[in-house]
Design a protein around this motif. Structure first.
Motif, PDB file in Angstrom:
ATOM      1  N   ALA A  64       5.514  -8.654  -1.255  1.00  0.00           N
ATOM      2  CA  ALA A  64       4.732  -7.683  -2.025  1.00  0.00           C
ATOM      3  C   ALA A  64       4.074  -8.356  -3.222  1.00  0.00           C
ATOM      4  O   ALA A  64       2.922  -8.064  -3.552  1.00  0.00           O
ATOM      5  CB  ALA A  64       5.625  -6.527  -2.476  1.00  0.00           C
ATOM      6  N   LYS A  65       4.795  -9.270  -3.878  1.00  0.00           N
ATOM      7  CA  LYS A  65       4.216  -9.988  -5.009  1.00  0.00           C
ATOM      8  C   LYS A  65       3.127 -10.947  -4.550  1.00  0.00           C
ATOM      9  O   LYS A  65       2.109 -11.107  -5.204  1.00  0.00           O
ATOM     10  CB  LYS A  65       5.296 -10.778  -5.738  1.00  0.00           C
ATOM     11  CG  LYS A  65       6.237  -9.922  -6.540  1.00  0.00           C
ATOM     12  CD  LYS A  65       7.292 -10.770  -7.202  1.00  0.00           C
ATOM     13  CE  LYS A  65       8.319  -9.907  -7.906  1.00  0.00           C
ATOM     14  NZ  LYS A  65       9.407 -10.718  -8.464  1.00  0.00           N
ATOM     15  N   LYS A  66       3.365 -11.585  -3.399  1.00  0.00           N
ATOM     16  CA  LYS A  66       2.446 -12.614  -2.911  1.00  0.00           C
ATOM     17  C   LYS A  66       1.189 -12.019  -2.266  1.00  0.00           C
ATOM     18  O   LYS A  66       0.078 -12.462  -2.537  1.00  0.00           O
ATOM     19  CB  LYS A  66       3.178 -13.487  -1.898  1.00  0.00           C
ATOM     20  CG  LYS A  66       2.399 -14.667  -1.404  1.00  0.00           C
ATOM     21  CD  LYS A  66       3.257 -15.503  -0.472  1.00  0.00           C
ATOM     22  CE  LYS A  66       2.473 -16.687   0.055  1.00  0.00           C
ATOM     23  NZ  LYS A  66       3.270 -17.487   0.983  1.00  0.00           N
ATOM     24  N   LYS A  67       1.354 -11.020  -1.415  1.00  0.00           N
ATOM     25  CA  LYS A  67       0.238 -10.499  -0.619  1.00  0.00           C
ATOM     26  C   LYS A  67      -0.195  -9.087  -0.992  1.00  0.00           C
ATOM     27  O   LYS A  67      -1.129  -8.565  -0.406  1.00  0.00           O
ATOM     28  CB  LYS A  67       0.609 -10.520   0.865  1.00  0.00           C
ATOM     29  CG  LYS A  67       0.830 -11.908   1.405  1.00  0.00           C
ATOM     30  CD  LYS A  67       1.046 -11.881   2.893  1.00  0.00           C
ATOM     31  CE  LYS A  67       1.161 -13.282   3.437  1.00  0.00           C
ATOM     32  NZ  LYS A  67       1.295 -13.293   4.889  1.00  0.00           N
ATOM     33  N   GLY A  68       0.485  -8.457  -1.903  1.00  0.00           N
ATOM     34  CA  GLY A  68       0.143  -7.094  -2.291  1.00  0.00           C
ATOM     35  C   GLY A  68       1.192  -6.111  -1.829  1.00  0.00           C
ATOM     36  O   GLY A  68       1.949  -6.375  -0.891  1.00  0.00           O
ATOM     37  N   LYS A  69       1.234  -4.958  -2.477  1.00  0.00           N
ATOM     38  CA  LYS A  69       2.267  -3.968  -2.217  1.00  0.00           C
ATOM     39  C   LYS A  69       2.092  -3.266  -0.872  1.00  0.00           C
ATOM     40  O   LYS A  69       3.049  -2.872  -0.235  1.00  0.00           O
ATOM     41  CB  LYS A  69       2.270  -2.946  -3.347  1.00  0.00           C
ATOM     42  CG  LYS A  69       3.417  -1.983  -3.311  1.00  0.00           C
ATOM     43  CD  LYS A  69       3.447  -1.108  -4.541  1.00  0.00           C
ATOM     44  CE  LYS A  69       4.622  -0.165  -4.503  1.00  0.00           C
ATOM     45  NZ  LYS A  69       4.669   0.706  -5.667  1.00  0.00           N
ATOM     46  N   PHE A  70       0.839  -3.111  -0.423  1.00  0.00           N
ATOM     47  CA  PHE A  70       0.569  -2.374   0.802  1.00  0.00           C
ATOM     48  C   PHE A  70      -0.034  -3.283   1.870  1.00  0.00           C
ATOM     49  O   PHE A  70      -0.643  -4.303   1.566  1.00  0.00           O
ATOM     50  CB  PHE A  70      -0.396  -1.211   0.528  1.00  0.00           C
ATOM     51  CG  PHE A  70       0.181  -0.186  -0.386  1.00  0.00           C
ATOM     52  CD1 PHE A  70       1.056   0.771   0.081  1.00  0.00           C
ATOM     53  CD2 PHE A  70      -0.142  -0.179  -1.730  1.00  0.00           C
ATOM     54  CE1 PHE A  70       1.602   1.719  -0.756  1.00  0.00           C
ATOM     55  CE2 PHE A  70       0.383   0.768  -2.589  1.00  0.00           C
ATOM     56  CZ  PHE A  70       1.259   1.724  -2.095  1.00  0.00           C
ATOM     57  N   LYS A  71       0.150  -2.885   3.133  1.00  0.00           N
ATOM     58  CA  LYS A  71      -0.467  -3.595   4.256  1.00  0.00           C
ATOM     59  C   LYS A  71      -0.947  -2.559   5.271  1.00  0.00           C
ATOM     60  O   LYS A  71      -0.481  -1.425   5.296  1.00  0.00           O
ATOM     61  CB  LYS A  71       0.509  -4.557   4.917  1.00  0.00           C
ATOM     62  CG  LYS A  71       1.684  -3.875   5.603  1.00  0.00           C
ATOM     63  CD  LYS A  71       2.591  -4.879   6.272  1.00  0.00           C
ATOM     64  CE  LYS A  71       3.762  -4.156   6.934  1.00  0.00           C
ATOM     65  NZ  LYS A  71       4.610  -5.068   7.670  1.00  0.00           N
ATOM     66  N   TRP A  72      -1.912  -2.961   6.098  1.00  0.00           N
ATOM     67  CA  TRP A  72      -2.436  -2.074   7.138  1.00  0.00           C
ATOM     68  C   TRP A  72      -1.644  -2.284   8.421  1.00  0.00           C
ATOM     69  O   TRP A  72      -1.445  -3.408   8.865  1.00  0.00           O
ATOM     70  CB  TRP A  72      -3.911  -2.358   7.407  1.00  0.00           C
ATOM     71  CG  TRP A  72      -4.789  -1.871   6.315  1.00  0.00           C
ATOM     72  CD1 TRP A  72      -5.339  -2.600   5.307  1.00  0.00           C
ATOM     73  CD2 TRP A  72      -5.202  -0.526   6.094  1.00  0.00           C
ATOM     74  NE1 TRP A  72      -6.075  -1.804   4.476  1.00  0.00           N
ATOM     75  CE2 TRP A  72      -6.010  -0.519   4.939  1.00  0.00           C
ATOM     76  CE3 TRP A  72      -4.978   0.678   6.746  1.00  0.00           C
ATOM     77  CZ2 TRP A  72      -6.590   0.632   4.442  1.00  0.00           C
ATOM     78  CZ3 TRP A  72      -5.561   1.821   6.246  1.00  0.00           C
ATOM     79  CH2 TRP A  72      -6.342   1.801   5.113  1.00  0.00           C
ATOM     80  N   THR A  73      -1.159  -1.198   9.010  1.00  0.00           N
ATOM     81  CA  THR A  73      -0.475  -1.249  10.300  1.00  0.00           C
ATOM     82  C   THR A  73      -1.064  -0.149  11.176  1.00  0.00           C
ATOM     83  O   THR A  73      -1.969   0.578  10.753  1.00  0.00           O
ATOM     84  CB  THR A  73       1.038  -1.035  10.146  1.00  0.00           C
ATOM     85  OG1 THR A  73       1.265   0.226   9.519  1.00  0.00           O
ATOM     86  CG2 THR A  73       1.681  -2.135   9.336  1.00  0.00           C
ATOM     87  N   PHE A  74      -0.541  -0.007  12.375  1.00  0.00           N
ATOM     88  CA  PHE A  74      -1.026   1.010  13.301  1.00  0.00           C
ATOM     89  C   PHE A  74      -0.017   2.140  13.419  1.00  0.00           C
ATOM     90  O   PHE A  74       1.195   1.904  13.435  1.00  0.00           O
ATOM     91  CB  PHE A  74      -1.278   0.396  14.675  1.00  0.00           C
ATOM     92  CG  PHE A  74      -2.258  -0.740  14.627  1.00  0.00           C
ATOM     93  CD1 PHE A  74      -3.581  -0.500  14.331  1.00  0.00           C
ATOM     94  CD2 PHE A  74      -1.851  -2.032  14.831  1.00  0.00           C
ATOM     95  CE1 PHE A  74      -4.480  -1.541  14.250  1.00  0.00           C
ATOM     96  CE2 PHE A  74      -2.736  -3.072  14.762  1.00  0.00           C
ATOM     97  CZ  PHE A  74      -4.064  -2.827  14.468  1.00  0.00           C
ATOM     98  N   ALA A  75      -0.509   3.359  13.500  1.00  0.00           N
ATOM     99  CA  ALA A  75       0.367   4.520  13.664  1.00  0.00           C
ATOM    100  C   ALA A  75       1.141   4.359  14.969  1.00  0.00           C
ATOM    101  O   ALA A  75       0.598   3.934  15.976  1.00  0.00           O
ATOM    102  CB  ALA A  75      -0.456   5.800  13.679  1.00  0.00           C
ATOM    103  N   GLY A  76       2.397   4.676  14.953  1.00  0.00           N
ATOM    104  CA  GLY A  76       3.239   4.534  16.130  1.00  0.00           C
ATOM    105  C   GLY A  76       4.112   3.295  16.081  1.00  0.00           C
ATOM    106  O   GLY A  76       5.025   3.141  16.878  1.00  0.00           O
TER     107      GLY A  76
END
Length: 99
Positions: A64-76
């Motif tokens: 989270a510190k290195k790449k950011g708190k959120f990431k994009w994933t796919f529903a399911g």
């Protein structure tokens, strides 16, 4: 909420179908079945799958510190690789996305 997602999914599917038809593919919409559509061109049969992208919070604090708190994933909770293995009877899988 489900109706809004269904409308977004349908809009993304129609856009992907138009895009493929302009590229010379013959596309059959499967109307709610899986995969969403099947496209044929030059002896190639491909599956067309529309996926919803969602923003999820990272559980690992170092990432989270290195790449950011959120990431994009796919529903399911699946990956593109797992979707490709589900449709291994097709020559390829063409993905479309919506948020």
């Amino acid at each position: 909420m489900q109706k809004v997602n269904k409308e977004k999914h349908q809009a993304a599917l129609e856009e992907k179908i138009r895009e493929l038809e302009l590229a010379g593919w013959r596309v059959v919409n499967l109307h709610g079945k899986s995969p969403d559509a099947i496209a044929v061109k030059d002896d190639r049969i491909v599956a067309v799958e529309i996926l919803k992208k969602i923003k999820t919070e990272r559980k690992n604090p170092e990432l989270a510190k290195k790449k950011g708190k959120f990431k994009w994933t796919f529903a399911g909770g699946f990956t593109l690789t797992s979707k490709r293995s589900n449709y291994d009877m097709f020559d390829d899988v063409i993905f479309g996305f919506y948020k």
